[in-house]
Design an enzyme around this catalytic site. Sequence first.
Site, PDB file in Angstrom:
ATOM      1  N   ASP A  16       0.829  -1.202   0.000  1.00  0.00           N
ATOM      2  CA  ASP A  16       0.000   0.000   0.000  1.00  0.00           C
ATOM      3  C   ASP A  16       0.865   1.255   0.000  1.00  0.00           C
ATOM      4  O   ASP A  16       2.091   1.183   0.107  1.00  0.00           O
ATOM      5  CB  ASP A  16      -0.968  -0.008   1.198  1.00  0.00           C
ATOM      6  CG  ASP A  16      -0.302  -0.374   2.522  1.00  0.00           C
ATOM      7  OD1 ASP A  16       0.940  -0.399   2.586  1.00  0.00           O
ATOM      8  OD2 ASP A  16      -1.025  -0.619   3.495  1.00  0.00           O
ATOM      9  N   ASN A  50      -7.564  -2.771  14.342  1.00  0.00           N
ATOM     10  CA  ASN A  50      -8.944  -3.046  13.924  1.00  0.00           C
ATOM     11  C   ASN A  50      -9.022  -4.223  12.947  1.00  0.00           C
ATOM     12  O   ASN A  50     -10.057  -4.455  12.337  1.00  0.00           O
ATOM     13  CB  ASN A  50      -9.576  -1.788  13.302  1.00  0.00           C
ATOM     14  CG  ASN A  50      -8.842  -1.332  12.049  1.00  0.00           C
ATOM     15  OD1 ASN A  50      -7.908  -1.988  11.575  1.00  0.00           O
ATOM     16  ND2 ASN A  50      -9.274  -0.206  11.485  1.00  0.00           N
ATOM     17  N   HIS A  79      -7.229  -4.529  10.160  1.00  0.00           N
ATOM     18  CA  HIS A  79      -6.963  -4.225   8.751  1.00  0.00           C
ATOM     19  C   HIS A  79      -5.676  -4.901   8.276  1.00  0.00           C
ATOM     20  O   HIS A  79      -4.770  -5.170   9.063  1.00  0.00           O
ATOM     21  CB  HIS A  79      -6.954  -2.707   8.475  1.00  0.00           C
ATOM     22  CG  HIS A  79      -5.756  -1.954   8.935  1.00  0.00           C
ATOM     23  ND1 HIS A  79      -5.831  -0.670   9.449  1.00  0.00           N
ATOM     24  CD2 HIS A  79      -4.426  -2.255   8.954  1.00  0.00           C
ATOM     25  CE1 HIS A  79      -4.620  -0.247   9.744  1.00  0.00           C
ATOM     26  NE2 HIS A  79      -3.751  -1.184   9.458  1.00  0.00           N
ATOM     27  N   GLU A 119      -9.559  -1.549   5.305  1.00  0.00           N
ATOM     28  CA  GLU A 119     -10.182  -1.292   6.592  1.00  0.00           C
ATOM     29  C   GLU A 119     -11.419  -2.182   6.753  1.00  0.00           C
ATOM     30  O   GLU A 119     -11.919  -2.743   5.771  1.00  0.00           O
ATOM     31  CB  GLU A 119     -10.588   0.189   6.665  1.00  0.00           C
ATOM     32  CG  GLU A 119      -9.442   1.172   6.492  1.00  0.00           C
ATOM     33  CD  GLU A 119      -8.534   1.255   7.736  1.00  0.00           C
ATOM     34  OE1 GLU A 119      -8.655   0.421   8.651  1.00  0.00           O
ATOM     35  OE2 GLU A 119      -7.687   2.169   7.767  1.00  0.00           O
TER      36      GLU A 119
HETATM   37  C1  F6R Z   1       1.483  -1.095   6.075  1.00  0.00           C
HETATM   38  C2  F6R Z   1       0.283  -1.912   6.210  1.00  0.00           C
HETATM   39  C3  F6R Z   1      -0.526  -1.857   7.465  1.00  0.00           C
HETATM   40  C4  F6R Z   1       0.302  -2.216   8.692  1.00  0.00           C
HETATM   41  C5  F6R Z   1      -0.538  -2.178   9.959  1.00  0.00           C
HETATM   42  C6  F6R Z   1       0.285  -2.452  11.196  1.00  0.00           C
HETATM   43  O1  F6R Z   1       2.059  -1.294   4.813  1.00  0.00           O
HETATM   44  O2  F6R Z   1      -0.051  -2.596   5.303  1.00  0.00           O
HETATM   45  O3  F6R Z   1      -1.620  -2.729   7.345  1.00  0.00           O
HETATM   46  O4  F6R Z   1       0.842  -3.490   8.519  1.00  0.00           O
HETATM   47  O5  F6R Z   1      -1.150  -0.925  10.095  1.00  0.00           O
HETATM   48  O6  F6R Z   1       1.237  -1.452  11.364  1.00  0.00           O
HETATM   49  P1  F6R Z   1       2.386  -1.571  12.464  1.00  0.00           P
HETATM   50  O7  F6R Z   1       3.269  -2.696  12.043  1.00  0.00           O
HETATM   51  O8  F6R Z   1       3.105  -0.254  12.418  1.00  0.00           O
HETATM   52  O9  F6R Z   1       1.704  -1.842  13.757  1.00  0.00           O
END
Ligand code: F6R
Length: 247
Positions: free
Chosen positions: A67, A135, A137, A142
């Site tokens: 992403d 959450n 995701h 989301e």
């Molecule tokens: C980032 C992504 C997000 C993160 C998620 C957890 O490329 O795809 O889904 O993996 O928000 O983020 P951290 O590892 O910072 O807790």
Amino acid sequence: MNVIVVPDYEQLSLHAAEAVAAEIRARARTVLGLPTGNTPKGMYRELVRMHQAGELDFSGVVTFNLDEYWGLSPDHPMSFAYYMRTHLVDHVNIPPGQAHWPQSQGDQDAACRAYEEQIRAAGGLDLVVLGIGNNGHIGFNEPGTPFDSRTHVVRLAEETRLANFRGYGFPDLDAVPKFGISMGIATIMSARRVLLLASGREKATAVARTVAGPVTEQVPASILQRHPDATIIVDEEAAFALASREA
Ligand code: F6R
């Protein structure tokens, strides 16, 4: 879903790097889907160490970021493209042109179509590595994202913007983009293997819902229960809410 519980973040990072390295060594050309965020930093550090120690060759590796923030140029220090160069690409021998991130400016539909086409032209994803949001995701998918979604532009949940403001060093909440572009759930599910990483107590509820809850679009990661080759590596803290813990 295969669940591996390890004692701590260090072990999680080593296990994850070993799993990625095994995929890279298994074939001449390996197509990876890769996450940004705090969780995979230790994994990237170990992959870079392996490369610098002469243990891992990235010349046949093709990468696709999961992403990107919509509207940030790839040179912006908060962009995921910048993150990927800083944590991996600049330190290993991935040939120029083999590291991809979604286009994040201009025509949204064209950007989404182009990314899917690039993944298809590369032969599809061999392994996607994921982090998970509190959450549930995955990528920027989301809660409520359709399971049949492909690469798309999304409005970020406010809790995601807040988490990213707190976790990633944005100067203020207003500086966190409101939109992202992300591989869809179906794009992720099309990968031959999926590896999800979760560390820390704040991920425990999302992990339990992912592993043992109903498969629902309200918990995007729960779809991994239906993937034929999905592994989740969690540290003890993130495994806190799981009924049975495996070693
Ligand atoms: C980032 C992504 C997000 C993160 C998620 C957890 O490329 O795809 O889904 O993996 O928000 O983020 P951290 O590892 O910072 O807790």
